[in-house]
Design an enzyme around this catalytic site. Structure first.
Site, mmCIF file in Angstrom:
data_model
loop_
_atom_site.group_PDB
_atom_site.id
_atom_site.type_symbol
_atom_site.label_atom_id
_atom_site.label_comp_id
_atom_site.label_asym_id
_atom_site.label_seq_id
_atom_site.Cartn_x
_atom_site.Cartn_y
_atom_site.Cartn_z
ATOM 1 N N SER A 217 0.849 -1.195 0.000
ATOM 2 C CA SER A 217 0.000 0.000 0.000
ATOM 3 C C SER A 217 0.885 1.245 0.000
ATOM 4 C CB SER A 217 -0.949 -0.022 1.196
ATOM 5 O OG SER A 217 -1.937 0.967 1.042
ATOM 6 N N ASN A 218 0.358 2.360 0.427
ATOM 7 C CA ASN A 218 1.127 3.610 0.434
ATOM 8 C C ASN A 218 0.688 4.450 1.631
ATOM 9 O OD1 ASN A 218 -1.239 5.223 -0.441
ATOM 10 N ND2 ASN A 218 -1.020 3.971 -2.283
ATOM 11 N N TYR A 219 1.268 5.635 1.756
ATOM 12 C CA TYR A 219 1.047 6.443 2.964
ATOM 13 C C TYR A 219 -0.258 7.233 2.976
ATOM 14 C CZ TYR A 219 5.875 5.589 4.364
ATOM 15 O OH TYR A 219 7.037 5.009 4.751
ATOM 16 N N SER A 220 -1.070 7.123 1.941
ATOM 17 C CA SER A 220 -2.291 7.943 1.900
ATOM 18 C C SER A 220 -3.188 7.651 3.112
ATOM 19 C CB SER A 220 -3.061 7.650 0.612
ATOM 20 O OG SER A 220 -4.315 8.270 0.671
#
Ligand code: CTP
Length: 410
Positions: A217-220
């Site tokens: 995933s990512n930091y959003s």
């Protein structure tokens, strides 16, 4: 004009309306009005004073609206603070027949019954329609209280001249239904510039599974998407928020929880046909594991793990090429660490968007996870608008200020 022949303005359809009834003879007319509004698709909830309940029984209002009626501050089993809950819920409050007594009590900030307390807890436009004896209406005390309410932004629908319950002819009759409905529609139109519109917002980073317990995933954080969804709902839109993140829910926002880009695309395809506006704030993963293990990968038996990643199709560009999305105003979001404007412009064109919001993720005080944001909003007509650092909610409002006037006229 009789109520059954008075057309209900479109702005009121689907609206959450709190109808507050105070104790005047004209209270009976409100049953018809509530019925007409409910039949036109308005969500109507009624709260009434004890005196109003002596003129018209709460079951009449419950019958025509399908919702329980509040008659006191202490009576609701469902909510410990029924006035706050109703004030929060309502997109419009209509008080009628507003007696001299209730007008005076509202003007002086009282909150000792469900009607006055709801008005004090309200966050939405308020319309009141006075009705009383002509001598009472003409008294300076009443006129000064009405002027105070007007000064505070309340819309007052003037009573009409005609036959009064006292037998006199004078000014004090509850205004005609068409005038009441027009005042409500005007109040809605001026406050809710997205009334009657359907908006889809996406939020959060997608999660692409490696196995049954791990994902990429990512930091959003999803905060910008939630802020956009709340802001659009507060402007009267019906909002669907397709999200991987969890934040407090908001009235008027329907949540669709998803995890992967594929699930997000399926939800978008199901909704896009009816939409006017799509705001793609989600950070959709660009790559996902080519294969997902169907059980947990064990460390003991896997001394070295190499993941093969495949690229994920661009959701917003894919949708933009499909027939159902024709005419939907599509706004993209680009998180950039350099050349904001140039990168944003290139992405807007490549993805077939009508607008893009580019924000600078190299800044420590804005962007991922922060409550603040800053950036630049660009449109296909070449216009571009710098947004200085502000809260994500403020930024959501500023983005909508720019986007709403560009939506196709309905
Ligand atoms: N987006 C999308 N589908 C993807 C990736 C991105 O719909 N698979 C959308 C995002 O929701 C956003 C916009 O495209 O509104 C820009 O996202 P961004 O990640 O900046 O674009 P990319 O094309 O992935 O470019 P980059 O290589 O810079 O990540």
């Amino acid at each position: 004009m009789p109520l059954d022949r008075t057309p209900v303005p479109d702005e009121l359809r689907g609206l959450r309306l709190a109808l507050l009834v105070s104790g005047g003879i004209a209270a009976y007319k409100l049953v018809d009005l509530a019925s007409a509004l409910a039949q036109a698709g308005c969500q109507v909830r009624v709260a009434m004073t004890q005196s109003a309940a002596r003129f018209v029984g709460p079951p009449s209002f419950q019958g025509v609206t399908g919702n329980a009626v509040l008659t006191g501050l202490w009576l609701s089993a469902g909510s410990p603070e029924p006035h706050v809950e109703l004030g929060d819920w309502a997109q419009l409050i209509f008080l009628a027949p507003a007696t001299a007594n209730i007008i005076g009590r509202v003007a002086s900030g009282r909150s000792d019954d469900i009607v006055t307390a709801t008005l004090l807890a309200a966050r939405c436009p308020v319309v009141i329609a006075p009705a009383m004896n002509d001598a009472m209406w003409s008294k300076p005390a009443v006129q000064e209280n009405v002027a105070t309410l007007r000064h505070r932004g309340v819309t007052v629908v003037e009573p009409e001249t005609g036959h009064l319950a006292s037998g006199h002819v004078g000014t004090g009759r509850l205004a005609d239904a068409s005038k009441l409905l027009k005042a409500m529609a005007d109040a809605v139109r001026s406050r809710y510039d997205l009334a009657g519109r359907r908006v889809i917002v996406t939020a959060g980073g997608t999660r692409e599974p490696i196995d049954t317990v791990r994902f990429i995933s990512n930091y959003s954080s999803g905060k910008m998407g939630f802020a956009l969804a709340s802001a659009a709902a507060d402007r009267g839109a019906r909002v669907t928020l397709v999200t991987t993140a969890n934040h407090p829910e908001h009235h008027g926002v329907e949540l669709r929880h998803v995890a992967t880009a594929d699930e997000m695309l399926a939800e978008l395809r199901a909704e896009i046909r009816a939409a006017d506006l799509l705001m793609m704030a989600a950070a959709v993963a660009d790559f996902r594991p080519a294969k997902t293990a169907t059980s947990k990968i064990r460390r003991e038996s896997t001394p070295k793990l190499t993941l093969e990643l495949e690229s994920i199709p661009d959701l917003v560009a894919t949708l933009g090429r499909e027939k159902d999305a024709e005419g939907v105003f599509r706004v993209g979001f680009a998180a950039e660490d350099s050349d904001l404007a140039a990168e944003g412009l290139e992405k807007m064109n490549r993805k077939g968007l009508q607008a893009i919001v580019a924000n600078d993720i190299s800044r420590k005080d804005t962007g991922f996870g922060s409550d603040d944001n800053a950036g630049v909003v660009m449109f296909t007509d070449g216009s571009s608008h710098e947004l200085e650092k502000m809260t994500k909610r403020e930024m959501a409002d500023r983005i909508l200020d720019l986007v709403v006037p560009r939506l196709k006229k309905t």
